[in-house]
Design an enzyme around this catalytic site. Structure first.
Site, PDB file in Angstrom:
ATOM      1  N   ASP A   8     -37.616  44.249  92.635  1.00 52.94           N
ATOM      2  CA  ASP A   8     -38.902  44.837  92.231  1.00 52.94           C
ATOM      3  C   ASP A   8     -39.987  44.247  93.138  1.00 52.94           C
ATOM      4  O   ASP A   8     -39.685  43.541  94.119  1.00 52.94           O
ATOM      5  CB  ASP A   8     -39.149  44.639  90.726  1.00 52.94           C
ATOM      6  CG  ASP A   8     -39.475  43.195  90.351  1.00 52.94           C
ATOM      7  OD1 ASP A   8     -39.444  42.309  91.233  1.00 52.94           O
ATOM      8  OD2 ASP A   8     -39.764  42.953  89.159  1.00 52.94           O
ATOM      9  N   CYS A  65     -35.958  39.732  91.195  1.00 56.96           N
ATOM     10  CA  CYS A  65     -37.246  40.019  90.556  1.00 56.96           C
ATOM     11  C   CYS A  65     -38.034  38.714  90.562  1.00 56.96           C
ATOM     12  O   CYS A  65     -37.750  37.841  91.388  1.00 56.96           O
ATOM     13  CB  CYS A  65     -37.056  40.620  89.162  1.00 56.96           C
ATOM     14  SG  CYS A  65     -36.196  39.581  87.970  1.00 56.96           S
ATOM     15  N   THR A  67     -38.160  36.264  88.273  1.00 51.54           N
ATOM     16  CA  THR A  67     -37.360  35.139  87.767  1.00 51.54           C
ATOM     17  C   THR A  67     -35.856  35.340  87.905  1.00 51.54           C
ATOM     18  O   THR A  67     -35.095  34.387  87.724  1.00 51.54           O
ATOM     19  CB  THR A  67     -37.638  34.952  86.264  1.00 51.54           C
ATOM     20  OG1 THR A  67     -37.325  36.189  85.602  1.00 51.54           O
ATOM     21  CG2 THR A  67     -39.091  34.585  86.002  1.00 51.54           C
ATOM     22  N   HIS A  98     -15.655  30.227  88.723  1.00 49.41           N
ATOM     23  CA  HIS A  98     -15.224  30.315  87.317  1.00 49.41           C
ATOM     24  C   HIS A  98     -15.452  31.687  86.696  1.00 49.41           C
ATOM     25  O   HIS A  98     -14.704  32.091  85.812  1.00 49.41           O
ATOM     26  CB  HIS A  98     -15.965  29.276  86.469  1.00 49.41           C
ATOM     27  CG  HIS A  98     -15.466  27.878  86.670  1.00 49.41           C
ATOM     28  ND1 HIS A  98     -15.760  26.843  85.819  1.00 49.41           N
ATOM     29  CD2 HIS A  98     -14.688  27.346  87.657  1.00 49.41           C
ATOM     30  CE1 HIS A  98     -15.179  25.725  86.248  1.00 49.41           C
ATOM     31  NE2 HIS A  98     -14.539  26.007  87.382  1.00 49.41           N
ATOM     32  N   HIS A 134      -9.412  30.848  83.803  1.00 47.47           N
ATOM     33  CA  HIS A 134     -10.658  31.566  84.108  1.00 47.47           C
ATOM     34  C   HIS A 134     -10.468  33.073  83.949  1.00 47.47           C
ATOM     35  O   HIS A 134     -11.343  33.761  83.429  1.00 47.47           O
ATOM     36  CB  HIS A 134     -11.144  31.206  85.508  1.00 47.47           C
ATOM     37  CG  HIS A 134     -11.516  29.760  85.620  1.00 47.47           C
ATOM     38  ND1 HIS A 134     -12.432  29.169  84.780  1.00 47.47           N
ATOM     39  CD2 HIS A 134     -11.066  28.780  86.439  1.00 47.47           C
ATOM     40  CE1 HIS A 134     -12.541  27.887  85.082  1.00 47.47           C
ATOM     41  NE2 HIS A 134     -11.721  27.626  86.080  1.00 47.47           N
TER      42      HIS A 134
END
Ligand code: RB5
Length: 150
Positions: A8, A65, A67, A98, A134
């Protein structure tokens, strides 16, 4: 590697830095936008990139973005996507080793370009662990996804 990338307005500058870096390394990068600082809605880019990765058109996706949080929330709504926000290199490595993450989410307002490129490089080169525990856990994630299918 075929890589889909989107951002964004809060991630567009970092997206351009990452695109140039990956293209210089010889990766096949498709830029899903945005291309300006005009305010946009992160789910539009997260959805486009996540759907393209889930459809098998790309090996991996990268979303940026402010964060990374809005991108990861949206991308993980798409079936088959395992998106991870990584703001340091340890999480980047572990999200591959993992969790076999297929989409990397970054915060353009949180990490600078130097750290972001280290995160991207480590995330792209780390293979999924061949330890059965995993895969068993990823299978359980897929079961949750399946149980909540509409
Ligand atoms: C945009 O202001 C900001 O909310 C967005 O980039 C992102 O950080 C949301 O998770």
């Amino acid at each position: 590697m075929k890589i889909a990338i989107g951002a964004d307005h809060a991630g567009v500058d970092l997206k351009d830095v990452i695109c140039q870096h990956l293209q210089a390394q010889g990766h096949d990068v498709q830029d899903f936008g945005t291309r300006s600082h005009e305010s946009t809605d992160y789910p539009d880019y997260a959805r486009a990139v996540a759907e393209a990765v889930a459809a098998g058109q790309f090996d991996r996706g990268i979303l940026i973005c402010g964060t990374g949080q809005g991108m990861v929330m949206t991308a993980n709504k798409v079936r088959g996507i395992r998106a991870a926000v990584c703001l340091e290199t340890y999480s980047a490595r572990m999200s591959r080793e993992h969790n076999n993450a297929n989409v990397l989410c970054l915060g353009g307002r949180v990490v600078g370009p130097g750290l972001a490129l280290d995160i991207v490089d480590i995330w792209l080169r780390t293979e999924f662990s061949d330890s059965p525990r995993h895969q068993r856990r990823l299978d359980k994630i897929a079961e949750v996804e399946q149980a909540h299918r509409r």
